[in-house]
Design a protein around this motif. Structure first.
Motif: not given
Length: 415
Positions: A38-42
């Motif tokens: 889960i790429p929070f930054r993206h």
């Protein structure tokens, strides 16, 4: 990609999740399937990808509500109907011009619908047009303005992706836009008007009120024209601020306590839903870029060969744009599509592709222009709008395809 599309379809069509939630679910599923967790930054970064469009959307809604609550729309409508004598062709020209002009200077059809569409509704009702026809006319004229110069966001996205300087584009964009707008006016002028009044309005009464009602529109258009005439000597305040300034022009005419209602209405209903859609689409596009899906789409688009590239663009861009908006389909598909026609004038390519992308403004599930026109009118549906708007849309599609087909012969004539 197929699994992500299936997840989106299951979430939105089967489980009836709201469109923004379905987009985010598809984005998260795509990232998980691609091995990125889960790429929070993206996810956060993507949510701000269309923040400028979200601000313009809310500013347009604020302007529209201020015009309605101050009585500016009713005053302008009464004067315009009297000035036209109730005849549909001159009336549609007069109420279509502000929609077209706002679309020209903002470059977004949805903002034109919210801000200038509120003036069209009472005027068209006075001469008997039903709500669905009114909504379709508003959406068509706003979309025509969006693809006109000097600001055409879909075309500018394609131009940026192809490193094309934004110069000498006016003639090409008008070649696509003007036939669409004229076809829209003439087509809707021929429609039945079941609520038409038996006698046309006439006389000078109400012209002063009409000018007062149209003053906010004149203010925002004068600001945009003045900024462009001044060039680099004046800082461009940007569309959201200009629309807010225009809305505040009618503040003295607003009933007591109505300002709070205008602000509250701005951030609710369809504008809020479409803002959430834009945020979630930004997240999805960011994840598509991260996982390589966007690159796969680009390579597939660039590999299209004549004659299959024409029908693929004509049907593929509106369908994808219906899910991801005209702006995203211009960026994701429009850029490689322009490169696939690299042997001909790029200005003509960009103009034609922006016209095809504009068709997505009427295609579900987003259908931004059509959905906002229904919101402004207070009734109708996207399907009804499309059924009434398809002849002008066919003119737009034909103009765009013809420009692509005959670009070698048109080079030097309209560029």
């Amino acid at each position: 990609m197929a699994i992500a599309v299936a997840i989106f379809a299951a979430a939105h069509l089967w489980q009836r999740w709201p469109l923004p939630i379905a987009f985010i679910a598809a984005a998260v599923a795509t990232a998980l399937l691609g091995g990125y967790g889960i790429p929070f930054r993206h996810l956060v970064e993507g949510g701000f990808g269309f923040i400028n469009l979200v601000l313009a959307l809310f500013a347009g809604a604020f302007f529209g509500h201020m015009m309605r609550l101050s009585g500016a729309t009713e005053a302008a409508a009464e004067g315009l109907v009297r000035l036209s004598g109730g005849r549909p062709v001159p009336l549609l020209f007069m109420i279509g011009a502000p929609l077209y002009a706002v679309g020209m200077f903002v470059g977004l059809a949805g903002v034109a619908v919210l801000s200038a569409g509120v003036f069209a509704v009472p005027a068209m009702r006075r001469v008997g047009f039903d709500d669905s026809t009114t909504a379709a006319f508003i959406a068509v004229m706003a979309a025509a303005g969006m693809i006109a110069p000097p600001i055409n966001v879909p075309a500018m996205l394609v131009a940026d992706g192809t490193n094309m300087p934004w110069t000498n584009v006016a003639a090409a964009l008008l070649t696509i836009s003007l036939p669409f707008a004229l076809a829209g006016i003439l087509w809707f002028a021929r429609q039945e008007r079941p609520g038409a009044r038996p006698a046309a309005l006439s006389g000078p009464a109400g012209y002063g009120d009409m000018l007062k009602g149209l003053a906010p529109l004149a203010v925002i258009i004068l600001i945009w024209v003045g900024v462009r005439l001044a060039g680099t000597r004046v800082i461009d305040p940007a569309a959201p601020l200009v629309l807010v300034i225009g809305g505040l022009v009618m503040l003295p005419a607003l009933p007591k306590g109505a300002l709070g209602g205008a602000i509250g209405s701005t951030f609710t209903g369809t504008p809020l839903l479409l803002a959430a859609v834009l945020v979630s689409i930004g997240v999805l596009v960011q994840v598509m870029t991260l996982t390589g899906i966007r690159g796969w789409v680009v390579v597939g688009t660039m590999s299209l060969q004549p004659p299959w590239n024409y029908p693929s663009l004509l049907f593929g861009m509106p369908i994808v744009g219906g899910a991801l908006t005209a702006m995203v389909t211009s960026d994701v598909i429009g850029v490689p599509a322009a490169f696939s026609f690299i042997k001909q004038d790029m200005i003509l390519n960009v103009a034609a592709i922006s016209g095809i992308a504009a068709l997505a403004e009427f295609v579900a599930p987003t259908a931004i222009s059509a959905a906002l026109a229904c919101y402004v009118v207070g009734g109708s549906s996207v399907g009804q709008v499309f059924r009434r708007a398809w002849p002008p849309l066919a003119v737009l599609a034909a103009a765009a395809v013809l420009v692509l087909l005959f670009a070698p012969k048109l080079t030097g004539i309209i560029t």
